[in-house]
Scaffold this motif. Structure first.
Motif, PDB file in Angstrom:
ATOM      1  N   HIS A   1      56.310  36.436   3.245  1.00 57.46           N
ATOM      2  CA  HIS A   1      56.730  36.041   2.356  1.00 57.46           C
ATOM      3  C   HIS A   1      56.910  35.893   1.455  1.00 57.46           C
ATOM      4  O   HIS A   1      57.365  36.046   0.700  1.00 57.46           O
ATOM      5  N   ARG A   2      55.288  36.635  -0.026  1.00 60.17           N
ATOM      6  CA  ARG A   2      55.040  36.949  -0.038  1.00 60.17           C
ATOM      7  C   ARG A   2      56.070  38.301  -0.567  1.00 60.17           C
ATOM      8  O   ARG A   2      56.428  38.444  -1.622  1.00 60.17           O
ATOM      9  N   LEU A   3      56.346  39.263   0.182  1.00 55.02           N
ATOM     10  CA  LEU A   3      57.073  40.415  -0.399  1.00 55.02           C
ATOM     11  C   LEU A   3      58.997  40.525   0.024  1.00 55.02           C
ATOM     12  O   LEU A   3      59.447  41.188  -0.402  1.00 55.02           O
ATOM     13  N   MET A   4      58.809  39.238   0.183  1.00 52.32           N
ATOM     14  CA  MET A   4      60.217  38.777  -0.144  1.00 52.32           C
ATOM     15  C   MET A   4      61.593  39.100  -0.739  1.00 52.32           C
ATOM     16  O   MET A   4      61.831  39.281  -0.460  1.00 52.32           O
TER      17      MET A   4
ATOM     18  N   LEU B   1      56.165  41.053  -6.099  1.00 58.32           N
ATOM     19  CA  LEU B   1      55.706  40.106  -4.919  1.00 58.32           C
ATOM     20  C   LEU B   1      55.890  38.538  -5.661  1.00 58.32           C
ATOM     21  O   LEU B   1      56.143  37.787  -6.354  1.00 58.32           O
ATOM     22  N   GLY B   2      56.783  37.394  -4.633  1.00 58.69           N
ATOM     23  CA  GLY B   2      56.305  35.777  -4.770  1.00 58.69           C
ATOM     24  C   GLY B   2      55.071  35.460  -4.936  1.00 58.69           C
ATOM     25  O   GLY B   2      54.544  36.259  -4.301  1.00 58.69           O
ATOM     26  N   PRO B   3      55.405  34.159  -5.173  1.00 55.95           N
ATOM     27  CA  PRO B   3      53.620  33.316  -4.749  1.00 55.95           C
ATOM     28  C   PRO B   3      53.454  33.166  -3.432  1.00 55.95           C
ATOM     29  O   PRO B   3      54.164  32.995  -2.675  1.00 55.95           O
ATOM     30  N   PRO B   4      51.833  32.892  -3.326  1.00 56.13           N
ATOM     31  CA  PRO B   4      51.623  32.558  -2.425  1.00 56.13           C
ATOM     32  C   PRO B   4      51.587  31.040  -1.833  1.00 56.13           C
ATOM     33  O   PRO B   4      52.008  30.402  -2.369  1.00 56.13           O
ATOM     34  N   GLY B   5      51.157  31.829  -0.697  1.00 53.22           N
ATOM     35  CA  GLY B   5      51.809  29.877   0.029  1.00 53.22           C
ATOM     36  C   GLY B   5      52.675  29.006  -0.472  1.00 53.22           C
ATOM     37  O   GLY B   5      53.201  27.665  -0.004  1.00 53.22           O
ATOM     38  N   THR B   6      54.154  29.854   0.101  1.00 51.70           N
ATOM     39  CA  THR B   6      54.900  29.309  -0.554  1.00 51.70           C
ATOM     40  C   THR B   6      56.044  29.059   1.427  1.00 51.70           C
ATOM     41  O   THR B   6      56.439  27.616   0.999  1.00 51.70           O
ATOM     42  N   GLY B   7      54.858  29.415   2.177  1.00 48.08           N
ATOM     43  CA  GLY B   7      55.479  28.464   3.635  1.00 48.08           C
ATOM     44  C   GLY B   7      56.853  28.562   4.158  1.00 48.08           C
ATOM     45  O   GLY B   7      56.737  28.640   5.509  1.00 48.08           O
ATOM     46  N   ARG B   8      57.432  30.011   3.927  1.00 49.92           N
ATOM     47  CA  ARG B   8      58.778  30.349   4.414  1.00 49.92           C
ATOM     48  C   ARG B   8      59.186  31.353   3.561  1.00 49.92           C
ATOM     49  O   ARG B   8      58.882  31.541   2.486  1.00 49.92           O
TER      50      ARG B   8
END
Length: 781
Positions: A600-603, A706-713
């Motif tokens: 998710h973070r690598l999106m 990288l996006g933030p951790p814990g996005t869940g999607r």
């Protein structure tokens, strides 16, 4: 096809007619090349022109950097030969042709690719500005009349028997002779061949006999679900054989310094595709045959299947989704496999009322509670016990025998028939069944099967040649389903999860590797298949995490989870057992949660690479040699890969406690997991990898956002809370990373890293991009 007995002799009864001498050469009417008449015997005087085959050869350039060679014998049948592979379906050709002749050599220049033709002996040599790429020497092109017995090959159990158009007026009878058109290209010392679709054997194809003929054979045999008549070499060119039916390829196998290509019939066309890099070649090849469609961001999340034989009741499904959510292994797509329909009735396109009395309510509740998309399994086969079978027969929607009755057999379902997608009414009927499911809340379809398509004693609605249609059928099937989803959901929202395909099928992603066992060996097979597929123009690839057949031990499951979540698309699926992580211990759930969040973070990075796949045909998951063609060591590597241009991924294929071995190319590479750890390549790494880890290294000169951790999607706003990591860029260098919005092909902005001369970098984000953290992992001063 092998015609020889050794190098000098032919098999008993084989009669060749070799192209030997150009008796006439003229520029084509469109001035895109030359038309040649090539005799199959020496012509010294007029009497030698009487009798015997003359090959009509067209050498031409359809687009820049590509030169085609079309060899025709009897041309009368060609007007009736269909289907064809669609050329330039997405992007127009780029004209670039210059013709010249002199000193007995006729040349065609297309960009930096040059073809030189000599008259006697007849040869074609393909050159780049720096060297000869390959050549077709004297007697490299021919037609062969072959006794039927030599056409029977164990690879297909004789099922690929072709019809000799010239000598077999009654195709219901076995022909005594089968006509082939054959062409060879030279292999230089050290030249290696890759591709030919999703092949599960050795990644380097040298020494192999490959039949481009889709079959349902699992991942552990020479058969393949997605055969593609295209190969790429480490000598700056690829070869696309423009033939939709069976293409038999001998890669240094019959003649060890040549690639031989044969098709049954009267015509063969191939294109030489030049590129300064392998990615340039793929870009030109996908211009020719089509680029992968744009995919929605949610497809890159975790897919969870009910598995094949397991229960679909609401208690089980809700328990699984709840359990995944509680363990931070958030599922983005929930898949219902075959038994969402009643047994023996596949396909009925109707939820089994015994298990799903209120399917619309059932699906709505799952989607609302867990935020998932819904996928259901379908195929193009209709059981005679299906409530819609009589409807299909009455409408003429099934492939028919030559006597007009539906073709049927019992292999997969009782008395099944196969939908004839060449019939517009059948396509409309099939699409209507899908529309009804979309109305219930279905978001996507797993388009299974499409390989076991009959090809003898049958007829298609549009008169297509059954042999030419056999592979093409998979493209028509996936295209129909994809376009229904696109029509209903909008451009950029359609996706299928497909098993079968061929050239041009990359336009309708995603494709997964098919039925594999639950072993380290099968995991390696799946990776080889994926790397061969993505070296053949396919932008995306997936596989059954944990393996399909059998129940993987926790160790293999955990290793496969790590590999699967560093693939473009990630699906948990098995046959007779579940693939939820707690079935393999709670540690497995912790491991999966780590890798799900990482993906998710690598999106922002992964989705940017997906846009490159759509725009240029560059695959997300790519063999090492595609990125490092100058490093000869990478040319043989098939147990590691690059995820985009920046991340080196080395899955672990050995039992816990054993040493895992992989290769790092030149430069200072940084561990993705631990920025304090770096290694100077080239070097072979040998290490014991803990069960909770997978080696992932970042290429020097990379900027990862990288996006933030814990996005869940996987589908979120990629412009907010970015962590920017800068890796080993050279002082004075500026690197720009584009940030996609995650909505279609829109680029929301960019992040620019500027390396100073003080060992640090400045990071500048464009308007609308919000950076939360910058990490400078060393600048080369």
């Amino acid at each position: 096809m092998r015609f020889n007995d050794g190098f000098w002799l032919l098999k008993s009864g084989v009669k060749p007619y070799f192209g030997q001498q150009v008796v006439q050469i003229l520029p084509s009417e469109t001035l895109d090349g030359y038309n040649l008449q090539v005799s199959t015997k020496p012509v010294k005087h007029r009497g030698d022109t009487l009798g015997g085959p003359v090959l009509s050869v067209r050498v031409h350039s359809p687009t820049e950097g590509v030169i085609g060679v079309k060899i025709d014998h009897f041309r009368g049948a060609q007007a009736f030969a269909k289907p064809d592979i669609a050329l330039f379906p997405d992007d127009p050709p780029i004209p670039s042709v210059a013709l010249a002749d002199g000193d007995g050599i006729w040349s065609i220049a297309s960009g930096d690719l040059i073809a030189e033709i000599t008259q006697e002996p007849y040869t074609i040599t393909f050159k780049s500005p720096t060297r000869t790429l390959t050549s077709a020497g004297p007697k490299y092109q021919a037609i062969y009349d072959v006794p039927h017995k030599w056409t029977l090959r164990s690879a297909s159990n004789g099922s690929c028997l072709a019809t000799d158009f010239s000598s077999n007026p009654n195709p219901a009878k076995t022909p005594e002779l089968v006509r082939y058109v054959h062409s060879e290209l030279n292999l230089s010392p050290g030249e290696l061949v890759y591709g030919l679709g999703e092949q599960f054997g050795a990644f380097v194809k040298n020494g192999q006999s490959v039949s481009v003929w889709n079959q349902d054979g699992g991942t552990s045999s020479e058969q393949a679900y997605k055969c593609v008549p295209f190969y790429i070499t480490n000598r700056n060119y690829g070869v696309f054989v423009n033939h939709p039916g069976e293409v038999e390829v001998e890669v240094g196998s019959e003649k060890v310094s040549r690639v031989g290509v044969s098709v049954a019939g009267e015509s063969l066309e191939y294109f030489i595709i030049y590129g300064t890099t392998p990615l340039d070649i793929l870009e030109r090849y996908t211009r020719l045959t089509g680029r992968p469609a744009l995919l929605p961001a949610w497809t890159f999340g975790l897919w969870l299947s009910t598995s094949f034989l397991t229960s679909y009741d609401s208690h089980t499904v809700s328990g699984f989704l709840q359990g995944m959510q509680e363990r931070d292994c958030n599922v983005r797509v929930f898949h219902l496999d075959c038994f969402w329909m009643k047994q023996y009735e596949w396909c009925s396109f109707t939820f089994d009322p015994d298990n799903f009395p209120d399917p619309e309510g059932y699906l709505s509740a799952i989607k609302e509670a867990y935020g998932v998309k819904i996928c259901v399994w379908i195929n193009p086969y209709i059981s005679q016990l299906s409530p819609i079978f009589d409807e299909a027969v009455a409408g003429g929607y099934l492939i028919q025998r030559t006597d007009g009755t539906p073709w049927q057999w019992d292999l997969w379902q009782p008395g099944l028939g196969v939908v004839d997608f060449t019939n517009p009414a059948a396509r409309e009927w099939y699409a209507g069944k899908l529309d009804a499911l979309i109305d219930l809340g279905i978001d996507t379809f797993k388009t299974d099967f499409g390989e076991r398509i009959p090809h003898t004693g049958i007829q298609f609605f549009d008169g297509s040649d059954p042999m030419r249609m056999h592979n093409t059928y998979s493209v028509l099937y996936n295209q129909l389903v994809f376009e229904v989803l696109e029509r209903r959901l909008g451009r950029g929202e359609a996706v299928v999860f497909a098993r079968s395909s061929t050239a041009g099928g990359q336009r309708f992603p995603v494709h997964w590797g098919g039925d594999c066992e639950s072993t380290f060996e099968a995991m390696a097979e799946s990776l080889r298949g994926a790397l061969s597929l993505t070296a053949s123009g396919f932008g995306f690839a997936s596989h059954d995490i944990g393996g399909f057949e059998g129940h993987p031990p926790p160790e293999i499951y955990n290793r496969w989870v790590a590999y699967g979540l560093f693939s473009s698309h990630s699906r948990l699926h098995g046959s007779g057992s579940y693939r939820v992580p707690w079935q393999y211990g709670e540690e497995a759930a912790h491991i999966m949660a780590k890798f799900v969040d990482t993906k998710h973070r690598l999106m922002p990075y992964i989705y940017a690479q997906a846009l490159q796949a759509t725009a240029k045909g560059h695959p997300i998951q790519r063999a090492m040699f595609l990125e490092f063609p100058e490093d000869r060591t990478t040319h043989y590597l098939d147990r590691q890969y690059m995820l985009g241009p920046s991340l080196l991924v080395a899955p672990v294929f050995v039992p816990e406690g054993e040493v895992s071995e992989y290769y790092i190319p030149a430069g200072r590479w940084t561990s993705f997991w631990d920025p304090s750890r770096y290694v100077d390549g080239p070097i072979w790494m040998k290490e014991i990898v803990p069960i909770s880890e997978i080696p992932v290294w970042v290429r020097p000169g990379s900027v990862l956002c990288l996006g933030p951790p814990g996005t869940g999607r996987p589908d979120y706003d990629y412009t907010i809370g970015l962590e920017v990591r800068v890796y080993e860029i050279i002082s004075g260098q500026t690197i720009v990373a584009e940030i996609p919005s995650g909505r279609g092909d829109e680029i929301a902005g960019y992040v620019r890293a500027i390396a100073g001369y003080n060992g640090k970098t400045d990071v500048v984000a464009s308007q609308g991009i919000h950076v939360a953290l910058v990490e400078n992992h060393k600048v080369w001063v």
